[in-house]
Design a protein around this motif. Structure first.
Motif, mmCIF file in Angstrom:
data_model
loop_
_atom_site.group_PDB
_atom_site.id
_atom_site.type_symbol
_atom_site.label_atom_id
_atom_site.label_comp_id
_atom_site.label_asym_id
_atom_site.label_seq_id
_atom_site.Cartn_x
_atom_site.Cartn_y
_atom_site.Cartn_z
ATOM 1 N N ALA A 47 0.818 -1.147 -0.006
ATOM 2 C CA ALA A 47 0.016 0.050 -0.005
ATOM 3 C C ALA A 47 0.858 1.273 -0.141
ATOM 4 N N ASP A 48 2.124 1.170 0.697
ATOM 5 C CA ASP A 48 2.895 2.349 0.512
ATOM 6 C C ASP A 48 3.771 2.357 -0.629
ATOM 7 N N GLY A 49 3.637 1.543 -1.577
ATOM 8 C CA GLY A 49 4.354 1.604 -2.953
ATOM 9 C C GLY A 49 5.576 0.792 -2.922
ATOM 10 N N GLY A 50 5.946 -0.186 -1.850
ATOM 11 C CA GLY A 50 7.009 -0.940 -1.765
ATOM 12 C C GLY A 50 6.749 -2.193 -2.559
ATOM 13 N N ALA A 51 7.862 -2.939 -2.610
ATOM 14 C CA ALA A 51 7.733 -4.355 -3.347
ATOM 15 C C ALA A 51 6.908 -5.116 -2.763
ATOM 16 N N VAL A 52 6.258 -5.978 -3.548
ATOM 17 C CA VAL A 52 5.143 -6.769 -2.848
ATOM 18 C C VAL A 52 5.834 -8.319 -2.634
ATOM 19 N N ASP A 53 5.731 -8.743 -1.528
ATOM 20 C CA ASP A 53 6.012 -9.991 -1.272
ATOM 21 C C ASP A 53 5.228 -11.038 -1.973
ATOM 22 N N GLU A 54 5.403 -11.510 -3.201
ATOM 23 C CA GLU A 54 4.576 -12.595 -3.714
ATOM 24 C C GLU A 54 4.107 -13.809 -3.013
ATOM 25 N N GLN A 55 5.437 -14.255 -2.242
ATOM 26 C CA GLN A 55 5.169 -15.415 -1.679
ATOM 27 C C GLN A 55 3.998 -15.493 -0.499
ATOM 28 N N VAL A 56 4.220 -14.435 0.474
ATOM 29 C CA VAL A 56 3.276 -14.129 1.152
ATOM 30 C C VAL A 56 1.977 -13.848 0.969
ATOM 31 N N LEU A 57 1.735 -13.038 -0.036
ATOM 32 C CA LEU A 57 0.618 -13.157 -0.540
ATOM 33 C C LEU A 57 0.051 -14.067 -1.474
ATOM 34 N N GLY A 58 0.754 -14.873 -2.012
ATOM 35 C CA GLY A 58 0.300 -15.944 -2.777
ATOM 36 C C GLY A 58 -0.005 -17.163 -1.837
ATOM 37 N N ASP A 59 0.489 -17.378 -0.709
ATOM 38 C CA ASP A 59 0.187 -18.312 0.365
ATOM 39 C C ASP A 59 -1.212 -17.968 0.946
ATOM 40 N N ALA A 60 -1.391 -16.610 1.321
ATOM 41 C CA ALA A 60 -2.440 -16.390 1.951
ATOM 42 C C ALA A 60 -3.842 -16.437 1.030
ATOM 43 N N ALA A 61 -3.534 -16.366 -0.413
ATOM 44 C CA ALA A 61 -4.615 -16.399 -1.344
ATOM 45 C C ALA A 61 -4.948 -17.980 -1.457
ATOM 46 N N GLU A 62 -4.130 -18.935 -1.194
ATOM 47 C CA GLU A 62 -4.118 -20.244 -1.329
ATOM 48 C C GLU A 62 -4.965 -20.786 -0.208
ATOM 49 N N ARG A 63 -5.173 -20.190 1.014
ATOM 50 C CA ARG A 63 -5.796 -20.922 2.093
ATOM 51 C C ARG A 63 -6.932 -19.819 2.441
ATOM 52 N N ASP A 64 -7.759 -20.485 3.186
ATOM 53 C CA ASP A 64 -9.183 -19.726 3.663
ATOM 54 C C ASP A 64 -8.967 -18.915 4.825
ATOM 55 N N LEU A 65 -8.185 -17.757 4.529
ATOM 56 C CA LEU A 65 -7.791 -17.027 5.577
ATOM 57 C C LEU A 65 -8.989 -16.526 6.516
ATOM 58 N N TYR A 66 -10.350 -16.172 6.084
ATOM 59 C CA TYR A 66 -11.216 -15.759 7.104
ATOM 60 C C TYR A 66 -11.710 -17.007 7.926
ATOM 61 N N ALA A 67 -11.815 -18.155 7.501
ATOM 62 C CA ALA A 67 -11.946 -19.337 8.332
ATOM 63 C C ALA A 67 -10.951 -19.382 9.210
ATOM 64 N N ASP A 68 -9.783 -19.415 8.935
ATOM 65 C CA ASP A 68 -8.719 -19.529 9.611
ATOM 66 C C ASP A 68 -8.478 -18.261 10.952
ATOM 67 N N VAL A 69 -8.867 -17.265 10.596
ATOM 68 C CA VAL A 69 -8.726 -16.082 11.724
ATOM 69 C C VAL A 69 -9.946 -16.268 12.709
ATOM 70 N N LEU A 70 -11.072 -16.638 12.180
ATOM 71 C CA LEU A 70 -12.385 -16.745 12.781
ATOM 72 C C LEU A 70 -12.293 -17.900 13.616
ATOM 73 N N GLY A 71 -11.939 -19.031 13.244
ATOM 74 C CA GLY A 71 -11.711 -20.120 14.165
ATOM 75 C C GLY A 71 -13.258 -20.819 14.107
ATOM 76 N N THR A 72 -13.724 -21.181 15.163
ATOM 77 C CA THR A 72 -14.914 -21.907 15.323
ATOM 78 C C THR A 72 -16.083 -20.958 14.984
ATOM 79 N N ALA A 73 -15.791 -19.820 15.316
ATOM 80 C CA ALA A 73 -16.879 -18.809 15.092
ATOM 81 C C ALA A 73 -17.129 -18.438 13.489
ATOM 82 N N HIS A 74 -16.242 -18.894 12.613
ATOM 83 C CA HIS A 74 -16.673 -18.888 11.114
ATOM 84 C C HIS A 74 -17.672 -20.068 10.804
ATOM 85 N N GLY A 75 -17.864 -21.100 11.343
ATOM 86 C CA GLY A 75 -18.710 -22.268 11.046
ATOM 87 C C GLY A 75 -20.112 -21.791 11.858
ATOM 88 N N GLN A 76 -19.938 -21.144 12.804
ATOM 89 C CA GLN A 76 -21.211 -20.568 13.588
ATOM 90 C C GLN A 76 -21.986 -19.620 12.520
#
Length: 160
Positions: A47-76
């Motif tokens: 966002a500040d115009g720096g170099a994007v870490d493709e590895q970090v952003l690519g890994d996050a895109a591959e996983r269900d981040l919302y389900a991970d950060v919400l844990g059991t609340a996601h299923g509820q």
């Protein structure tokens, strides 16, 4: 004095009220916490115009981040048919909690996710920092003595 058990000292959940129900987001695992921190840091750099870490952003895109950060609340939330905008806001709030703390998450939650409401922009932060920083005195070696009374009086006298 001995250390208290950490689980007794910390409230390791985030209560989020949605449509009359309190959803408790449990503390994430260390792996999810570290990945969330890395993702948020990479997004801030991008966002500040720096170099994007493709590895970090690519890994996050591959996983269900919302389900991970919400844990059991996601299923509820899914079972309760919580609307997508509310689930998304809850997940982003959980990410703020993971990356910062409960106070920051509460500010984000109460702002409705509007960044301008949650935190000042860069210009406002710089202005606040500049206005709260005391200016340094002169380093030229001269003193800042006041003008003699005679010169001050001369300046104040009306000209003819």
């Amino acid at each position: 004095m001995a250390f208290e058990a950490l689980d007794e000292l910390l409230d390791e959940s985030l209560p989020l009220p949605i449509a009359g129900t309190i959803y408790r987001v449990p503390a994430p695992s260390a792996a999810i916490g570290l990945r969330t921190q890395a993702l948020i840091n990479a997004a801030a750099v991008a966002a500040d115009g720096g170099a994007v870490d493709e590895q970090v952003l690519g890994d996050a895109a591959e996983r269900d981040l919302y389900a991970d950060v919400l844990g059991t609340a996601h299923g509820q939330m899914v079972d309760d048919a919580v609307p997508w905008p509310a689930l998304k806001h809850a997940a982003l709030t959980a990410m703020v909690w993971i990356a910062q703390d409960k106070s920051a998450a509460e500010t984000f939650w109460n702002s409705g996710g509007a960044p301008s409401q949650a935190a000042p922009n860069r210009a406002q932060r710089r202005l606040a920092a500049a206005s709260s920083t005391k200016s340094r005195g002169s380093t030229s070696g001269t003193s800042g003595r006041k003008a003699p009374a005679r010169a001050a009086a001369k300046k104040a006298a009306p000209s003819r």
